[in-house]
Motif scaffolding. Structure first.
Motif, PDB file in Angstrom:
ATOM      1  N   ASP A  34     -26.963  19.258  12.923  1.00 45.02           N
ATOM      2  CA  ASP A  34     -27.759  17.977  13.962  1.00 45.02           C
ATOM      3  C   ASP A  34     -27.718  19.379  15.558  1.00 45.02           C
ATOM      4  O   ASP A  34     -28.236  18.680  16.824  1.00 45.02           O
ATOM      5  N   LYS A  35     -27.545  20.213  15.403  1.00 49.42           N
ATOM      6  CA  LYS A  35     -27.239  21.176  16.265  1.00 49.42           C
ATOM      7  C   LYS A  35     -28.501  22.421  16.280  1.00 49.42           C
ATOM      8  O   LYS A  35     -29.401  22.227  15.394  1.00 49.42           O
ATOM      9  N   ASP A  36     -28.500  22.773  17.431  1.00 53.15           N
ATOM     10  CA  ASP A  36     -29.957  23.276  17.228  1.00 53.15           C
ATOM     11  C   ASP A  36     -29.354  25.120  16.286  1.00 53.15           C
ATOM     12  O   ASP A  36     -28.207  25.180  16.197  1.00 53.15           O
ATOM     13  N   ALA A  37     -30.452  25.998  16.247  1.00 52.39           N
ATOM     14  CA  ALA A  37     -30.389  26.904  15.245  1.00 52.39           C
ATOM     15  C   ALA A  37     -29.056  28.043  16.153  1.00 52.39           C
ATOM     16  O   ALA A  37     -27.771  28.208  15.429  1.00 52.39           O
ATOM     17  N   LEU A  38     -28.945  28.493  17.107  1.00 52.79           N
ATOM     18  CA  LEU A  38     -28.358  29.512  17.292  1.00 52.79           C
ATOM     19  C   LEU A  38     -26.598  28.937  17.511  1.00 52.79           C
ATOM     20  O   LEU A  38     -25.378  29.946  17.141  1.00 52.79           O
ATOM     21  N   SER A  39     -26.023  27.402  18.296  1.00 56.63           N
ATOM     22  CA  SER A  39     -24.981  27.080  18.014  1.00 56.63           C
ATOM     23  C   SER A  39     -23.758  26.827  16.484  1.00 56.63           C
ATOM     24  O   SER A  39     -23.388  27.105  16.338  1.00 56.63           O
ATOM     25  N   THR A  40     -24.993  26.585  15.822  1.00 49.43           N
ATOM     26  CA  THR A  40     -25.073  26.667  14.187  1.00 49.43           C
ATOM     27  C   THR A  40     -24.456  27.819  13.911  1.00 49.43           C
ATOM     28  O   THR A  40     -24.267  27.400  12.792  1.00 49.43           O
ATOM     29  N   MET A  41     -25.760  28.706  13.463  1.00 45.44           N
ATOM     30  CA  MET A  41     -24.978  29.831  12.889  1.00 45.44           C
ATOM     31  C   MET A  41     -24.186  30.766  13.741  1.00 45.44           C
ATOM     32  O   MET A  41     -22.996  31.508  13.356  1.00 45.44           O
ATOM     33  N   GLU A  42     -23.694  30.381  15.245  1.00 43.31           N
ATOM     34  CA  GLU A  42     -22.720  30.990  15.764  1.00 43.31           C
ATOM     35  C   GLU A  42     -21.433  30.678  15.656  1.00 43.31           C
ATOM     36  O   GLU A  42     -20.479  30.943  14.945  1.00 43.31           O
ATOM     37  N   ARG A  43     -21.326  29.203  14.891  1.00 43.64           N
ATOM     38  CA  ARG A  43     -19.878  28.875  14.148  1.00 43.64           C
ATOM     39  C   ARG A  43     -20.348  29.104  12.672  1.00 43.64           C
ATOM     40  O   ARG A  43     -18.558  29.202  11.959  1.00 43.64           O
ATOM     41  N   ILE A  44     -21.094  28.702  11.796  1.00 45.12           N
ATOM     42  CA  ILE A  44     -20.886  29.618  10.563  1.00 45.12           C
ATOM     43  C   ILE A  44     -20.989  30.773  10.820  1.00 45.12           C
ATOM     44  O   ILE A  44     -19.428  31.010   9.528  1.00 45.12           O
ATOM     45  N   MET A  45     -21.156  32.425  11.920  1.00 45.66           N
ATOM     46  CA  MET A  45     -20.363  33.188  11.749  1.00 45.66           C
ATOM     47  C   MET A  45     -18.972  33.454  11.962  1.00 45.66           C
ATOM     48  O   MET A  45     -18.399  34.261  11.257  1.00 45.66           O
ATOM     49  N   LEU A  46     -18.280  32.497  12.891  1.00 42.39           N
ATOM     50  CA  LEU A  46     -16.962  32.982  12.964  1.00 42.39           C
ATOM     51  C   LEU A  46     -16.230  32.128  11.788  1.00 42.39           C
ATOM     52  O   LEU A  46     -15.157  32.462  11.093  1.00 42.39           O
ATOM     53  N   SER A  47     -16.519  30.928  11.223  1.00 39.30           N
ATOM     54  CA  SER A  47     -16.467  30.694   9.612  1.00 39.30           C
ATOM     55  C   SER A  47     -16.338  32.081   8.834  1.00 39.30           C
ATOM     56  O   SER A  47     -15.082  31.971   8.100  1.00 39.30           O
ATOM     57  N   ALA A  48     -17.271  32.442   9.007  1.00 38.60           N
ATOM     58  CA  ALA A  48     -17.319  33.000   7.230  1.00 38.60           C
ATOM     59  C   ALA A  48     -16.560  34.600   8.261  1.00 38.60           C
ATOM     60  O   ALA A  48     -16.020  34.724   6.986  1.00 38.60           O
ATOM     61  N   ASN A  49     -16.265  35.277   8.925  1.00 49.34           N
ATOM     62  CA  ASN A  49     -15.500  35.770   9.549  1.00 49.34           C
ATOM     63  C   ASN A  49     -14.118  35.463   9.136  1.00 49.34           C
ATOM     64  O   ASN A  49     -13.849  36.717   8.173  1.00 49.34           O
ATOM     65  N   ASP A 121     -19.456  26.404   1.222  1.00 49.63           N
ATOM     66  CA  ASP A 121     -19.136  27.180   2.584  1.00 49.63           C
ATOM     67  C   ASP A 121     -19.712  26.462   3.947  1.00 49.63           C
ATOM     68  O   ASP A 121     -19.557  26.080   5.122  1.00 49.63           O
ATOM     69  N   VAL A 122     -21.136  27.170   3.470  1.00 46.72           N
ATOM     70  CA  VAL A 122     -22.654  27.198   5.016  1.00 46.72           C
ATOM     71  C   VAL A 122     -22.787  26.299   5.130  1.00 46.72           C
ATOM     72  O   VAL A 122     -22.868  25.941   6.462  1.00 46.72           O
ATOM     73  N   ASN A 123     -22.793  25.448   4.393  1.00 45.17           N
ATOM     74  CA  ASN A 123     -22.567  23.396   3.935  1.00 45.17           C
ATOM     75  C   ASN A 123     -22.087  23.093   5.207  1.00 45.17           C
ATOM     76  O   ASN A 123     -22.036  22.228   5.931  1.00 45.17           O
ATOM     77  N   ARG A 124     -20.700  23.120   4.709  1.00 46.80           N
ATOM     78  CA  ARG A 124     -19.617  22.063   5.332  1.00 46.80           C
ATOM     79  C   ARG A 124     -19.455  22.814   6.874  1.00 46.80           C
ATOM     80  O   ARG A 124     -19.359  22.269   7.837  1.00 46.80           O
ATOM     81  N   TRP A 125     -19.241  24.498   7.106  1.00 44.75           N
ATOM     82  CA  TRP A 125     -19.046  24.912   8.689  1.00 44.75           C
ATOM     83  C   TRP A 125     -20.534  24.826   9.324  1.00 44.75           C
ATOM     84  O   TRP A 125     -20.873  24.091  10.491  1.00 44.75           O
TER      85      TRP A 125
END
Length: 132
Positions: A34-49, A121-125
């Motif tokens: 439900d979010k835009d691409a950039l904010s979604t990928m920022e959230r995924i990047m922080l969690s993946a790290n 993981d990616v789906n959850r994040w």
């Protein structure tokens, strides 16, 4: 003019090569958030790290995170690359596009034993859960 058997051999060879390339590039199902691409990928990047790299997850021990969030193509992404060859071909690409974001993950890691963990993981994040 080519001999018909040469043309047949070429078409068979191209079909086999296409199948080999497709088998190496496994994709996870596309997820829409439900979010835009950039904010979604920022959230995924922080969690993946935090969950894959800082926690010393053995699945990712020989890899490093290479974020490419400033995308001129409208597809921010993160790359998981070999720690010994960071400029080589990525082992995993997670990218998003659009608003709402459509997310996909692909690369050699998606055809291995770690695919289910990565997808989960990616789906959850992507859906806002920050937990590992």
């Amino acid at each position: 003019m080519r001999h018909p058997s040469v043309a047949l051999r070429m078409s068979v060879l191209l079909a086999v090569l296409g199948a080999l390339v497709a088998s190496c590039q496994s994709h996870a199902p596309v997820v829409t958030t439900d979010k835009d691409a950039l904010s979604t990928m920022e959230r995924i990047m922080l969690s993946a790290n935090a969950c894959w790299f800082k926690s010393a997850n053995p699945t990712f021990a020989k890899y490093q995170l290479a974020p490419e969030l400033n995308s001129y193509t409208g597809r921010p992404r993160i790359l998981i690359v070999d720690r010994g060859h960071p400029t080589g071909r990525p082992s995993l690409v997670v990218q998003a596009e659009g608003n709402p974001a459509k997310l996909e993950a692909f690369g050699p890691m998606m055809s291995g034993a770690s695919a289910a963990q990565i997808t989960g993981d990616v789906n959850r994040w992507a859906n806002g859960n920050k937990g590992c």
